[in-house]
Design a protein around this motif. Structure first.
Motif, PDB file in Angstrom:
ATOM      1  N   VAL A 153      -3.406  -4.141  -9.160  1.00 22.67           N
ATOM      2  CA  VAL A 153      -2.069  -4.136  -8.573  1.00 22.67           C
ATOM      3  C   VAL A 153      -1.208  -3.095  -9.278  1.00 22.67           C
ATOM      4  CG1 VAL A 153       0.079  -5.472  -8.373  1.00 22.67           C
ATOM      5  CG2 VAL A 153      -2.120  -6.518  -7.762  1.00 22.67           C
ATOM      6  N   ILE A 154      -0.506  -2.284  -8.474  1.00 18.74           N
ATOM      7  CA  ILE A 154       0.468  -1.344  -9.013  1.00 18.74           C
ATOM      8  C   ILE A 154       1.818  -1.749  -8.453  1.00 18.74           C
ATOM      9  CG2 ILE A 154       1.225   1.049  -9.079  1.00 18.74           C
ATOM     10  CD1 ILE A 154      -1.556   1.973  -9.098  1.00 18.74           C
ATOM     11  N   SER A 155       2.743  -2.122  -9.331  1.00 20.51           N
ATOM     12  CA  SER A 155       4.006  -2.689  -8.863  1.00 20.51           C
ATOM     13  C   SER A 155       5.176  -2.231  -9.717  1.00 20.51           C
ATOM     14  CB  SER A 155       3.929  -4.223  -8.894  1.00 20.51           C
ATOM     15  OG  SER A 155       5.166  -4.795  -8.505  1.00 20.51           O
ATOM     16  N   ALA A 156       6.355  -2.178  -9.075  1.00 21.69           N
ATOM     17  CA  ALA A 156       7.585  -1.866  -9.805  1.00 21.69           C
ATOM     18  C   ALA A 156       8.078  -3.081 -10.575  1.00 21.69           C
ATOM     19  CB  ALA A 156       8.658  -1.391  -8.828  1.00 21.69           C
ATOM     20  N   SER A 157       7.570  -4.252 -10.237  1.00 21.44           N
ATOM     21  CA  SER A 157       7.947  -5.487 -10.935  1.00 21.44           C
ATOM     22  C   SER A 157       7.051  -5.684 -12.144  1.00 21.44           C
ATOM     23  CB  SER A 157       7.820  -6.688 -10.010  1.00 21.44           C
ATOM     24  OG  SER A 157       8.857  -6.692  -9.073  1.00 21.44           O
ATOM     25  N   GLU A 158       7.658  -5.679 -13.293  1.00 19.10           N
ATOM     26  CA  GLU A 158       6.892  -5.833 -14.526  1.00 19.10           C
ATOM     27  C   GLU A 158       7.197  -7.160 -15.217  1.00 19.10           C
ATOM     28  OE1 GLU A 158       7.396  -2.288 -16.899  1.00 19.10           O
ATOM     29  OE2 GLU A 158       7.563  -1.054 -15.094  1.00 19.10           O
ATOM     30  N   GLU A 159       7.818  -8.086 -14.446  1.00 21.43           N
ATOM     31  CA  GLU A 159       8.134  -9.381 -15.027  1.00 21.43           C
ATOM     32  C   GLU A 159       6.846 -10.124 -15.387  1.00 21.43           C
ATOM     33  OE1 GLU A 159       9.274  -8.270 -12.206  1.00 21.43           O
ATOM     34  OE2 GLU A 159      11.469  -8.281 -12.236  1.00 21.43           O
ATOM     35  N   PRO A 160       6.796 -10.757 -16.547  1.00 19.85           N
ATOM     36  CA  PRO A 160       5.594 -11.492 -16.943  1.00 19.85           C
ATOM     37  C   PRO A 160       5.133 -12.519 -15.914  1.00 19.85           C
ATOM     38  CG  PRO A 160       7.041 -11.232 -18.828  1.00 19.85           C
ATOM     39  CD  PRO A 160       7.799 -10.713 -17.633  1.00 19.85           C
ATOM     40  N   ALA A 161       6.086 -13.162 -15.193  1.00 20.29           N
ATOM     41  CA  ALA A 161       5.696 -14.153 -14.185  1.00 20.29           C
ATOM     42  C   ALA A 161       4.882 -13.501 -13.070  1.00 20.29           C
ATOM     43  CB  ALA A 161       6.938 -14.830 -13.597  1.00 20.29           C
ATOM     44  N   VAL A 162       5.262 -12.278 -12.678  1.00 19.86           N
ATOM     45  CA  VAL A 162       4.535 -11.567 -11.628  1.00 19.86           C
ATOM     46  C   VAL A 162       3.145 -11.169 -12.116  1.00 19.86           C
ATOM     47  CG1 VAL A 162       4.499  -9.501 -10.177  1.00 19.86           C
ATOM     48  CG2 VAL A 162       6.648 -10.731 -10.533  1.00 19.86           C
TER      49      VAL A 162
ATOM     50  N   ALA B 246      -6.768 -10.513  -9.538  1.00 20.72           N
ATOM     51  CA  ALA B 246      -6.721  -9.063  -9.679  1.00 20.72           C
ATOM     52  C   ALA B 246      -7.451  -8.652 -10.957  1.00 20.72           C
ATOM     53  CB  ALA B 246      -5.279  -8.566  -9.719  1.00 20.72           C
ATOM     54  N   PHE B 247      -8.006  -7.440 -10.941  1.00 18.61           N
ATOM     55  CA  PHE B 247      -8.771  -6.936 -12.085  1.00 18.61           C
ATOM     56  C   PHE B 247      -7.871  -6.210 -13.080  1.00 18.61           C
ATOM     57  CE2 PHE B 247     -12.298  -4.338 -13.973  1.00 18.61           C
ATOM     58  CZ  PHE B 247     -13.049  -5.418 -14.418  1.00 18.61           C
ATOM     59  N   GLY B 248      -6.630  -5.950 -12.644  1.00 18.63           N
ATOM     60  CA  GLY B 248      -5.712  -5.276 -13.540  1.00 18.63           C
ATOM     61  C   GLY B 248      -4.329  -5.157 -12.952  1.00 18.63           C
ATOM     62  N   PHE B 249      -3.400  -4.675 -13.768  1.00 21.75           N
ATOM     63  CA  PHE B 249      -2.014  -4.481 -13.353  1.00 21.75           C
ATOM     64  C   PHE B 249      -1.493  -3.217 -14.019  1.00 21.75           C
ATOM     65  CE2 PHE B 249       2.545  -4.751 -13.711  1.00 21.75           C
ATOM     66  CZ  PHE B 249       2.963  -5.328 -12.518  1.00 21.75           C
ATOM     67  N   ILE B 250      -0.966  -2.292 -13.201  1.00 23.96           N
ATOM     68  CA  ILE B 250      -0.396  -1.054 -13.729  1.00 23.96           C
ATOM     69  C   ILE B 250       1.060  -0.970 -13.285  1.00 23.96           C
ATOM     70  CG2 ILE B 250      -0.533   1.464 -13.770  1.00 23.96           C
ATOM     71  CD1 ILE B 250      -3.487   1.224 -13.031  1.00 23.96           C
ATOM     72  N   PRO B 251       2.008  -0.985 -14.213  1.00 20.65           N
ATOM     73  CA  PRO B 251       3.423  -0.845 -13.824  1.00 20.65           C
ATOM     74  C   PRO B 251       3.676   0.527 -13.210  1.00 20.65           C
ATOM     75  CG  PRO B 251       3.194  -1.680 -16.083  1.00 20.65           C
ATOM     76  CD  PRO B 251       1.845  -1.203 -15.649  1.00 20.65           C
ATOM     77  N   LYS B 252       4.547   0.578 -12.200  1.00 23.55           N
ATOM     78  CA  LYS B 252       4.878   1.871 -11.589  1.00 23.55           C
ATOM     79  C   LYS B 252       5.626   2.784 -12.552  1.00 23.55           C
ATOM     80  CE  LYS B 252       4.746   0.859  -6.643  1.00 23.55           C
ATOM     81  NZ  LYS B 252       5.466   0.882  -5.348  1.00 23.55           N
ATOM     82  N   SER B 253       6.125   2.225 -13.624  1.00 23.50           N
ATOM     83  CA  SER B 253       6.834   3.030 -14.625  1.00 23.50           C
ATOM     84  C   SER B 253       5.879   3.731 -15.588  1.00 23.50           C
ATOM     85  CB  SER B 253       7.795   2.144 -15.421  1.00 23.50           C
ATOM     86  OG  SER B 253       7.069   1.147 -16.135  1.00 23.50           O
ATOM     87  N   SER B 254       4.573   3.486 -15.447  1.00 20.37           N
ATOM     88  CA  SER B 254       3.594   4.077 -16.371  1.00 20.37           C
ATOM     89  C   SER B 254       3.608   5.601 -16.294  1.00 20.37           C
ATOM     90  CB  SER B 254       2.182   3.582 -16.040  1.00 20.37           C
ATOM     91  OG  SER B 254       2.087   2.189 -16.154  1.00 20.37           O
ATOM     92  N   ASP B 255       3.410   6.243 -17.442  1.00 24.84           N
ATOM     93  CA  ASP B 255       3.284   7.696 -17.425  1.00 24.84           C
ATOM     94  C   ASP B 255       1.825   8.069 -17.150  1.00 24.84           C
ATOM     95  OD1 ASP B 255       1.838   7.449 -19.840  1.00 24.84           O
ATOM     96  OD2 ASP B 255       3.613   7.832 -21.064  1.00 24.84           O
ATOM     97  N   MET B 256       1.554   9.360 -17.037  1.00 25.19           N
ATOM     98  CA  MET B 256       0.230   9.830 -16.654  1.00 25.19           C
ATOM     99  C   MET B 256      -0.841   9.375 -17.641  1.00 25.19           C
ATOM    100  SD  MET B 256      -1.340  11.445 -14.312  1.00 25.19           S
ATOM    101  CE  MET B 256      -2.946  12.205 -14.021  1.00 25.19           C
ATOM    102  N   ARG B 257      -0.534   9.423 -18.918  1.00 20.66           N
ATOM    103  CA  ARG B 257      -1.526   9.031 -19.925  1.00 20.66           C
ATOM    104  C   ARG B 257      -1.889   7.547 -19.791  1.00 20.66           C
ATOM    105  NH1 ARG B 257       0.036   9.631 -26.190  1.00 20.66           N
ATOM    106  NH2 ARG B 257       1.466   7.992 -25.533  1.00 20.66           N
ATOM    107  N   GLU B 258      -0.875   6.710 -19.553  1.00 18.20           N
ATOM    108  CA  GLU B 258      -1.127   5.276 -19.376  1.00 18.20           C
ATOM    109  C   GLU B 258      -1.940   5.005 -18.116  1.00 18.20           C
ATOM    110  OE1 GLU B 258       2.930   3.449 -21.449  1.00 18.20           O
ATOM    111  OE2 GLU B 258       2.991   4.214 -19.403  1.00 18.20           O
ATOM    112  N   LEU B 259      -1.623   5.742 -17.033  1.00 16.70           N
ATOM    113  CA  LEU B 259      -2.351   5.580 -15.786  1.00 16.70           C
ATOM    114  C   LEU B 259      -3.819   5.964 -15.946  1.00 16.70           C
ATOM    115  CD1 LEU B 259      -2.437   5.071 -12.703  1.00 16.70           C
ATOM    116  CD2 LEU B 259      -1.800   7.474 -12.398  1.00 16.70           C
ATOM    117  N   VAL B 260      -4.052   7.097 -16.592  1.00 16.45           N
ATOM    118  CA  VAL B 260      -5.435   7.555 -16.817  1.00 16.45           C
ATOM    119  C   VAL B 260      -6.215   6.538 -17.647  1.00 16.45           C
ATOM    120  CG1 VAL B 260      -6.857   9.303 -17.966  1.00 16.45           C
ATOM    121  CG2 VAL B 260      -4.901  10.002 -16.572  1.00 16.45           C
ATOM    122  N   ASN B 261      -5.570   6.028 -18.693  1.00 13.08           N
ATOM    123  CA  ASN B 261      -6.221   5.038 -19.548  1.00 13.08           C
ATOM    124  C   ASN B 261      -6.574   3.781 -18.760  1.00 13.08           C
ATOM    125  OD1 ASN B 261      -7.018   3.651 -22.052  1.00 13.08           O
ATOM    126  ND2 ASN B 261      -5.092   2.526 -21.811  1.00 13.08           N
TER     127      ASN B 261
END
Length: 211
Positions: free
Chosen positions: A84-93, A102-117
């Protein structure tokens, strides 16, 4: 990385979808990247590509209400790795996303290095969830488990209840009879251990914020 990966990007915002497309293309050279802008388009795409290596899913798209899209995809494609890639980074979400498979969660605020990782992590077979965003609170866990017992259709009905729709409006939207909606309501109240629609909506709102 392996150039034979097939990755689906499902997001209804053209600008973000395009930016994510470019970022994933740079991160995973030669990957086969596919796009969908709604749950309906995604399900059609999965009929043609039933076994992609990864699905990057926005929680809020046409046809998906909150977690309903994720729940439906998990039900119909249990082996599909979904991040899931979401703008909501609340722990409840994030906690709900993980609980719903889901196998993972990537905040939409992530930078390129975080996304690649994150992408490298999940494509190597390891789940990825940001540290500190998973709730271990027993009450939250109990509420999440109750919601997880709902079928995709029941979750859609609950979401529409939360939006203030009447039974006949929900029946129209889902193209079913009012009797079917009432049956769903009965099942929802039983599974959530509540007595009426107000209590059911409050329970949902306790966990769901803006997705």
């Amino acid at each position: 990385m392996d150039s034979t990966y097939t990755i689906i990007i499902a997001d209804d915002h053209p600008l973000f979808r395009n930016a994510l497309f470019q970022s994933v293309h740079m991160a995973i050279s030669g990957a086969n990247l596919l796009e969908a802008d709604s749950l309906e388009a995604l399900l059609e795409l999965l009929k043609k590509e039933p076994e992609p290596d990864l699905l990057l899913l926005d929680l809020k798209m046409p046809g998906a209400n909150g977690m309903s899209g994720l729940i439906q995809l998990r039900t119909e494609y249990p082996e599909l790795p979904i991040v899931v890639i979401s703008a909501s980074e609340e722990p409840a979400v994030v906690t709900q996303v993980k609980h719903h498979g889901a196998f993972g969660f990537i905040p939409k605020s992530s930078d390129m290095r975080e996304l690649v990782n994150a992408l490298h992590t999940v494509l190597n077979g390891e789940p990825f969830f940001p540290e500190g965003l998973i709730i271990n609170d027993p009450k939250c866990q109990q509420l999440t488990e109750k919601l997880a017992t709902l079928t995709p259709q029941q979750y859609k009905v609950l979401g529409m209840l939360s939006d203030g729709l009447l039974n006949k409006q929900i029946a129209y939207e889902l193209n079913v009879s009012e009797a079917t909606i009432k049956a769903h309501m009965t099942a929802i109240f039983r599974k959530l251990d509540v007595k009426n629609r107000t209590q059911a909506v409050i329970l949902l709102q306790q966990l769901e914020t803006q997705l």
